[in-house]
Structure formats: structure tokens, C-alpha cells
Design an enzyme around this catalytic site. Structure first.
Site, short mmCIF file in Angstrom:
data_model
loop_
_atom_site.label_atom_id
_atom_site.label_comp_id
_atom_site.label_asym_id
_atom_site.label_seq_id
_atom_site.Cartn_x
_atom_site.Cartn_y
_atom_site.Cartn_z
N TYR A 155 8.82 -4.33 -8.59
CA TYR A 155 9.84 -3.67 -7.53
C TYR A 155 10.64 -2.26 -7.61
O TYR A 155 10.75 -1.67 -7.01
CB TYR A 155 10.47 -4.85 -7.27
CG TYR A 155 10.77 -4.98 -5.38
CD1 TYR A 155 9.41 -3.99 -4.12
CD2 TYR A 155 12.17 -4.46 -4.83
CE1 TYR A 155 9.35 -4.23 -3.45
CE2 TYR A 155 11.91 -4.15 -3.47
CZ TYR A 155 11.21 -4.13 -2.01
OH TYR A 155 11.26 -3.93 -0.68
N LYS A 162 16.84 -0.90 -1.60
CA LYS A 162 17.11 -2.40 -0.24
C LYS A 162 18.17 -2.66 -0.69
O LYS A 162 19.25 -3.26 0.07
CB LYS A 162 15.68 -3.55 -0.99
CG LYS A 162 14.44 -3.46 -0.35
CD LYS A 162 14.02 -2.26 1.01
CE LYS A 162 13.29 -2.66 1.61
NZ LYS A 162 12.62 -2.14 2.88
P1 NAD Z 1 3.23 0.14 5.68
O1 NAD Z 1 2.91 0.30 5.30
O2 NAD Z 1 2.14 -0.79 6.90
O3 NAD Z 1 4.47 0.25 6.41
C1 NAD Z 1 5.43 1.31 6.48
C2 NAD Z 1 6.00 2.40 6.89
O4 NAD Z 1 6.30 3.78 6.28
C3 NAD Z 1 4.18 3.10 7.00
O5 NAD Z 1 3.92 3.67 8.60
C4 NAD Z 1 4.81 4.58 6.79
O6 NAD Z 1 4.00 5.97 7.42
C5 NAD Z 1 6.69 4.45 7.00
N1 NAD Z 1 6.57 5.92 5.80
C6 NAD Z 1 6.44 6.28 4.84
N2 NAD Z 1 7.41 6.93 3.95
C7 NAD Z 1 7.09 7.90 4.80
C8 NAD Z 1 8.16 8.35 5.81
N3 NAD Z 1 8.56 10.15 4.88
N4 NAD Z 1 8.33 9.22 7.01
C9 NAD Z 1 7.78 8.45 8.04
N5 NAD Z 1 7.24 7.21 7.63
C10 NAD Z 1 7.09 6.80 6.64
O7 NAD Z 1 3.70 -1.66 5.76
P2 NAD Z 1 4.90 -2.50 5.70
O8 NAD Z 1 4.71 -3.67 4.64
O9 NAD Z 1 4.43 -2.65 7.42
O10 NAD Z 1 6.04 -2.14 5.17
C11 NAD Z 1 7.12 -2.33 6.79
C12 NAD Z 1 8.65 -2.29 5.95
O11 NAD Z 1 8.54 -4.20 5.52
C13 NAD Z 1 9.15 -1.90 4.68
O12 NAD Z 1 10.75 -1.33 4.99
C14 NAD Z 1 8.71 -1.88 3.46
O13 NAD Z 1 9.65 -1.84 2.55
C15 NAD Z 1 8.76 -3.36 4.47
N6 NAD Z 1 8.98 -5.62 3.25
C16 NAD Z 1 7.45 -4.81 3.14
C17 NAD Z 1 7.10 -6.46 2.96
C18 NAD Z 1 5.63 -6.58 2.78
O14 NAD Z 1 5.19 -8.08 1.21
N7 NAD Z 1 4.80 -6.55 2.76
C19 NAD Z 1 7.66 -7.49 2.93
C20 NAD Z 1 9.35 -7.21 2.87
C21 NAD Z 1 9.58 -5.89 3.96
O1 0WE Z 2 8.68 -2.89 0.09
C1 0WE Z 2 7.74 -2.88 -0.12
C2 0WE Z 2 6.61 -2.31 -0.35
C3 0WE Z 2 7.36 -0.91 -0.76
C4 0WE Z 2 6.25 0.33 -1.67
C5 0WE Z 2 5.18 -0.10 -2.02
C6 0WE Z 2 4.22 1.48 -2.08
C7 0WE Z 2 3.07 1.16 -2.83
C8 0WE Z 2 2.11 3.16 -1.95
C9 0WE Z 2 7.28 2.03 -1.22
N1 0WE Z 2 5.90 2.45 -1.93
C10 0WE Z 2 5.17 2.27 -2.40
N2 0WE Z 2 3.89 3.59 -2.90
C11 0WE Z 2 2.89 3.72 -2.48
O2 0WE Z 2 2.70 4.44 -3.33
N3 0WE Z 2 7.23 -4.48 -0.32
C12 0WE Z 2 7.84 -5.65 0.59
C13 0WE Z 2 5.99 -4.95 -0.86
C14 0WE Z 2 6.05 -5.56 -2.28
O3 0WE Z 2 5.39 -3.84 -2.87
C15 0WE Z 2 5.65 -3.91 -4.44
C16 0WE Z 2 6.31 -6.11 -4.05
C17 0WE Z 2 5.91 -5.88 -2.55
C18 0WE Z 2 6.52 -7.59 -2.93
C19 0WE Z 2 5.95 -4.02 -5.13
C20 0WE Z 2 6.23 -4.48 -6.78
C21 0WE Z 2 6.07 -6.17 -6.48
C22 0WE Z 2 6.55 -6.50 -5.69
#
Ligand code: NAD
Ligand code: 0WE
Length: 271
Positions: A155, A162
């Protein structure tokens, strides 16, 4: 209808797997009108039908948070069309994919700054831009992950961003508390979304969480959506500066029992 007559912005909807879409559905089913911002033109063809599938009035606005003018314009457009709003959801994160592996101490300055800009500063900026158009009693919400509190392999820089985001929630809660606006975060368990795709071993991580969590399962974007509804509605009128874990209890475990450990070893062998 908890959100009848309420309006707000959801930032970070990319596709139907997005956590932002789970939140949009929950809010719209509760009666809220929703403005959705999307990162760029290329995402519009995906986002438009999703907006149209919601039960209430929606508005679509392009907003790339790497460009402060784009962010300002987004809130200006909402202010012009809707006047005041009641909530903002920030669901945006980004870090260089090549640096979501290897050693965190090898993070480049460029990736440090960009990850902090997109994943943390953009939240403060959204709070600032929203401040003049947020109604008293309104609320702001962002999404975080356990990798901020404890080491999670790969991560890396996202964990640092975060941690800063969660601190930002507490400081923004103090700032916006002065105008009767609450600020909170949901720390979600791992969910398969675009931002999780292409992460090496994500399938194994889901399995690990499923076995280790007290509820012995993973969480859905709908479950994050219903917690978001609670945090943005008057149901949580005295909750602010808070980080709520929606992770089937995973964060509360330091060591699992021997049966779970044995199950885990067996299951991970199969991958
Ligand atoms: P997602 O890819 O659907 O959403 C991420 C969003 O970030 C996308 O819509 C992308 O367009 C937007 N983004 C990235 N760079 C940007 C920029 N320069 N300007 C505007 N938008 C931008 O994935 P998600 O998992 O739904 O992520 C949403 C949030 O949830 C994130 O903050 C992520 O860290 C958090 N989160 C995700 C998980 C997981 O496991 N998926 C767990 C905990 C927290
Ligand atoms: O916040 C996240 C996703 C964050 C994320 C993911 C990507 C993938 C594609 C940020 N930047 C990028 N850039 C890319 O080009 N999560 C909580 C999901 C997530 O991401 C991980 C996790 C988990 C959980 C990455 C490594 C280890 C665990």
C-alpha cells in the site's frame, strides 16, 4: 426518506464498481439529488448511464483534482445551478502503480507529492470550495483504508497519504464545525474496484480479510453506501471528526485464533 429535499456532490465515480456508485445509490434511494463529478471526458460515457439509472435528479460535472481551476469551476457550477448543498463525498485516490510495490522508502519525491495532492490535498480543497455553499447541518465524507493505521504490504505511499487524509478529517471537522457542518471518513475493507484492479495479489488479500475478519466475510459497496447515508444524514447529527470502519471488523483483530490461522494457510496454498 432521510435525504428528501437534500442535494450534494459525489466526487470519484468511475464505473459501476466504484464505491462512489454504492454511495450514490444509497443517497438517491433516500431521496437526495446528486451532482456527480468525473475525472475526465473519457469516463463520461460510463458515468452518464449510471447517473441516469439513479432515481432522483442528477447533474454531471467534469472535475480533475490535479487542476485547481477545474475544482473551483466544479463548485462554481453547482453553486450557480443549485445554490446551497447539503453534502460532499470525496472518493478519490491515486498513486503511481509502479510504486504500489517494492519498498516505500524508494518512493520518489514526484510520487510522494502527487499521491498527497490527489489523495489528500484534494479533500481539503473540496472542503474549502464547498464551505461557502454548504448548508448548516450539512456533512462531508471521505474514504480511507486501514493501511493508514498499520503496515499493509504494497500500500506504500497510499498508506502515508491516507494517514494524512484521516488527520485532515479531524482538522476540517474543527474548521467546518464552526458553520454546523460535520466531517467524517469511512475506512472500508478491500473491495474489487478499478482502483483495486491490477493490484498484485488482491484476490489473496480479499481471501485473507474474509478469513480473518470477525464476520468471516468481505464487505460490499452497498454496505459502505448505507454507512455513508447514516454519516451524511441527521441520524449522525453529533458525529464529526470520526473514522468509521466498515470492514466486517477486520481492523479490531491483532491475531486470529488457531483454527482461522490453519484455514488461512490451507486456503492460501490453493492460490
Ligand atoms: P475507483 O477507481 O472506482 O475510484 C477512484 C476514483 O478516483 C476514480 O473515479 C478516479 O477517476 C478518481 N480519480 C483519480 N485521480 C483523479 C483526479 N486527478 N481527479 C479526479 N478524480 C480522480 O475505486 P474505489 O475503490 O471506489 O476508490 C474510491 C475511494 O475509496 C478511494 O479514496 C480509495 O482509496 C477508497 N478505498 C477503496 C477501497 C477498496 O478496496 N476499493 C478500500 C478502502 C478505501
Ligand atoms: O485506496 C485503495 C486504492 C488506491 C490506489 C490504487 C491504484 C491502482 C491503479 C491508488 N492508486 C492507484 N494507481 C493505479 O495506477 N485501496 C484501499 C485499494 C487497495 O489498493 C492496494 C491495496 C488495497 C486494499 C494496493 C496495495 C495493497 C493493498
Amino acid at each position: 426518506m432521510l435525504m428528501e429535499g437534500k442535494k450534494g456532490l459525489i466526487m470519484g465515480l468511475a464505473n459501476d464498481h466504484s464505491i462512489a456508485f454504492g454511495i450514490a445509490k444509497a443517497l438517491s434511494e433516500a431521496g437526495a439529488q446528486i451532482a456527480i463529478s468525473y475525472q475526465n471526458e473519457a469516463l463520461l460515457k460510463r458515468v452518464k448511464p449510471l447517473a441516469e439509472s439513479l432515481e432522483t435528479e442528477t447533474m454531471l460535472i467534469e472535475c480533475n483534482v490535479s487542476d485547481s481551476v477545474s475544482v473551483e469551476n466544479c463548485f462554481k457550477t453547482i453553486g450557480e445551478k443549485w445554490g446551497k448543498i447539503d453534502f460532499v463525498v470525496h472518493a478519490i485516490a491515486f498513486s503511481d502503480k509502479d510504486q504500489l510495490k517494492g519498498r516505500t522508502i524508494d518512493t520518489t519525491l514526484d510520487n510522494f507529492l502527487n499521491t498527497m495532492h490527489i489523495s489528500c490535498y484534494s479533500f481539503l480543497e473540496a472542503c474549502r470550495c464547498a464551505s461557502p455553499i454548504l448548508n448548516e447541518g450539512g456533512a462531508v465524507l471521505t474514504l480511507t483504508y486501514l493501511g493508514s493505521e498499520k503496515y499493509v504490504p504494497n500500500y506504500n505511499m497510499m498508506g502515508i497519504a491516507k494517514a494524512a487524509l484521516e488527520a485532515s478529517v479531524r482538522y476540517a471537522a474543527a474548521d467546518l464545525g464552526a458553520q454546523g457542518v460535520r466531517v467524517n471518513a469511512i475506512s472500508a475493507g478491500p473491495i474489487r474496484t478499478l482502483a483495486a484492479s491490477g493490484i498484485g495479489d488482491f484476490k489473496k488479500m480479499l481471501k485473507y480479510n474474509e478469513i480473518a475478519a470477525p464476520l468471516s466475510r468481505n464487505v460490499t459497496k452497498e454496505e459502505v453506501g448505507s454507512m455513508a447515508l447514516a454519516l451524511l444524514s441527521p441520524l449522525s447529527s453529533a458525529v464529526t471528526g470520526e473514522v468509521v470502519h466498515v470492514d466486517a471488523g477486520f481492523h479490531s483483530v491483532a491475531m486470529f485464533n488457531l483454527k482461522k490461522s490453519a484455514d488461512l494457510v490451507e486456503t492460501l496454498k490453493e492460490f
